[in-house]
Enzyme design. Structure first.
Site, PDB file in Angstrom:
ATOM      1  N   ILE A   1      26.229  52.974   0.392  1.00  0.00           N
ATOM      2  CA  ILE A   1      27.537  53.549   0.739  1.00  0.00           C
ATOM      3  C   ILE A   1      27.746  53.701   2.237  1.00  0.00           C
ATOM      4  O   ILE A   1      28.841  54.051   2.670  1.00  0.00           O
ATOM      5  CB  ILE A   1      27.806  54.892   0.021  1.00  0.00           C
ATOM      6  CG1 ILE A   1      26.844  55.984   0.486  1.00  0.00           C
ATOM      7  CG2 ILE A   1      27.765  54.724  -1.487  1.00  0.00           C
ATOM      8  CD1 ILE A   1      27.260  57.375   0.032  1.00  0.00           C
TER       9      ILE A   1
ATOM     10  N   THR B   1      28.592  71.687  -1.721  1.00  0.00           N
ATOM     11  CA  THR B   1      27.419  72.547  -1.760  1.00  0.00           C
ATOM     12  C   THR B   1      27.701  73.966  -1.286  1.00  0.00           C
ATOM     13  O   THR B   1      28.621  74.198  -0.486  1.00  0.00           O
ATOM     14  CB  THR B   1      26.309  71.938  -0.871  1.00  0.00           C
ATOM     15  OG1 THR B   1      25.184  72.818  -0.803  1.00  0.00           O
ATOM     16  CG2 THR B   1      26.811  71.698   0.545  1.00  0.00           C
TER      17      THR B   1
ATOM     18  N   TYR C   1      22.821  69.573   7.177  1.00  0.00           N
ATOM     19  CA  TYR C   1      23.216  69.185   5.817  1.00  0.00           C
ATOM     20  C   TYR C   1      24.537  69.847   5.445  1.00  0.00           C
ATOM     21  O   TYR C   1      25.490  69.186   5.017  1.00  0.00           O
ATOM     22  CB  TYR C   1      22.126  69.574   4.821  1.00  0.00           C
ATOM     23  CG  TYR C   1      22.560  69.508   3.372  1.00  0.00           C
ATOM     24  CD1 TYR C   1      22.867  68.286   2.780  1.00  0.00           C
ATOM     25  CD2 TYR C   1      22.684  70.661   2.599  1.00  0.00           C
ATOM     26  CE1 TYR C   1      23.279  68.214   1.445  1.00  0.00           C
ATOM     27  CE2 TYR C   1      23.094  70.601   1.273  1.00  0.00           C
ATOM     28  CZ  TYR C   1      23.389  69.379   0.700  1.00  0.00           C
ATOM     29  OH  TYR C   1      23.804  69.310  -0.607  1.00  0.00           O
TER      30      TYR C   1
END
Length: 277
Positions: free
Chosen positions: A43, A107, A130
Site C-alpha cells: 500500500i 486507535t 504511531y
C-alpha cells in the site's frame, strides 16, 4: 471485477472480516495470504493502491492495514507515515472516484492517556509517532463525507497482550503487566460490530472497544478464567520499549452501545475468541 467489499490488509482484524463476509469480499495482503485467494498489494505504492481499488470497484472499503508496531513507528518514521497516514489519502482519492463507503480503523493511541474513557469528540494529543500517523490517517478519511473512522483498543486474536497472557499462564510462566488501562476487544467482536455499522452507513467517528481494564486486572481475570494460579508483576515500563505509551487510553463506548444491539464489549464475551497458536 465488481465486489461489494474490499478489505485492505489481512492481519487479525482483516482475517475475521474475511471470514465473516465470506464470498462477498475481496482482500489484499502484504506479508501473508491466510486464505490463498487475496491480491498482493504494497500500500506504499500509491499508484498501484489506487489502481487496485478502482479496478475492484467495491461498494465498501475497509482499511485494516497499519504499521501497529509502536516502537517500529518510532524508529522508521517514514514507513509509519506512508502506511498509517499517506496510504489513507490515496484510498480516499480512489473512493471519491467510485463513490465507495470507507471505514478507516484507528486507535486509542491518538490520545495522551492523561484521563481515560475518551469520547469521540475529546481533544486528541498523541504522545508517540504511531498515534500521530494514525491521527493523520483519520484526517484524510474524515475529509470524505462517506467515511467512518472507528477508534478501537488492544485488538487481539492470535497476537496481543491477551493471547500472550493465555500462553504464559498455560506454561506457568511469570507475567509482567504494564501499569495502565485500555479497552481490549477481540478481532471477532470488532468485525461483527463493523459489519453492523456498514449496514447502518454511519459516518464520522465512533469508538468500538471493550471494557476499561488495567493489564494487571486483565491478567488476573484470565487466570480465573483458566483456573490458574498466576505470578503477575505490575511494571511501570518495559525495558526494551522505545516509544512512550499512554497510561490510560481507554475509550468511552456509550455511543456504540446505543447503536449496536449486541454484546461486543464485555470481557467475558471477548475472551471466547482468543486463538492460541
Amino acid at each position: 471485477m465488481k465486489s461489494k467489499y474490499l478489505i485492505i490488509g489481512s492481519g487479525q482484524l482483516g482475517q475475521e472480516l474475511i471470514n465473516l463476509l465470506n464470498n462477498d469480499v475481496e482482500y489484499t495482503y502484504h506479508t501473508m495470504d491466510p486464505f490463498n485467494r487475496g491480491a498482493y498489494l504494497d500500500i506504499t505504492n500509491f499508484d498501484l493502491l489506487e489502481d487496485h481499488i478502482i479496478k475492484t470497484m467495491p461498494e465498501v472499503i475497509i482499511n485494516t492495514a497499519a504499521l501497529t508496531d509502536v516502537d517500529k513507528c518510532e524508529t522508521d518514521r517514514n514507513m509509519a507515515l506512508k502506511i498509517n497516514g499517506e496510504a489513507v489519502k490515496h484510498i480516499i482519492r480512489a473512493a471519491r472516484v467510485l463513490g465507495s463507503y470507507v471505514i478507516q480503523i484507528s486507535t486509542d493511541y491518538v490520545f495522551d492517556g492523561e484521563k481515560g474513557l475518551y469520547k469521540e469528540d475529546d481533544l486528541v494529543n498523541p504522545i508517540n509517532y504511531y498515534g500521530l500517523t494514525k491521527l493523520i490517517g483519520e484526517s484524510y478519511a474524515l475529509s470524505y463525507d462517506d467515511s467512518l473512522v472507528i477508534r478501537t483498543s488492544g485488538i487481539f486474536r492470535h497476537k496481543g497482550f491477551i493471547p500472550f497472557v493465555f500462553s504464559r499462564l498455560m506454561n506457568e510462566k511469570e507475567i509482567n503487566a504494564y501499569k495502565g488501562y485500555y479497552s481490549p476487544i477481540s478481532a471477532k467482536k470488532l468485525s461483527e460490530a463493523i459489519f453492523k455499522l456498514v449496514e447502518k452507513r454511519k459516518t464520522g467517528i465512533i469508538n468500538v472497544a471493550g471494557e476499561r481494564i488495567s493489564r494487571y486486572d486483565l491478567a488476573i481475570e484470565i487466570a480465573k478464567h483458566l483456573n490458574k494460579r498466576p505470578i503477575i508483576k505490575e511494571v511501570d515500563n518495559v525495558s526494551n520499549w522505545i516509544a512512550k505509551r499512554p497510561y490510560d487510553s481507554s475509550l468511552d463506548i456509550s455511543k456504540a452501545k446505543a447503536i449496536l444491539d449486541f454484546d461486543f464489549y464485555s470481557l467475558k464475551e471477548n475472551l471466547k475468541y482468543v486463538v492460541i497458536k
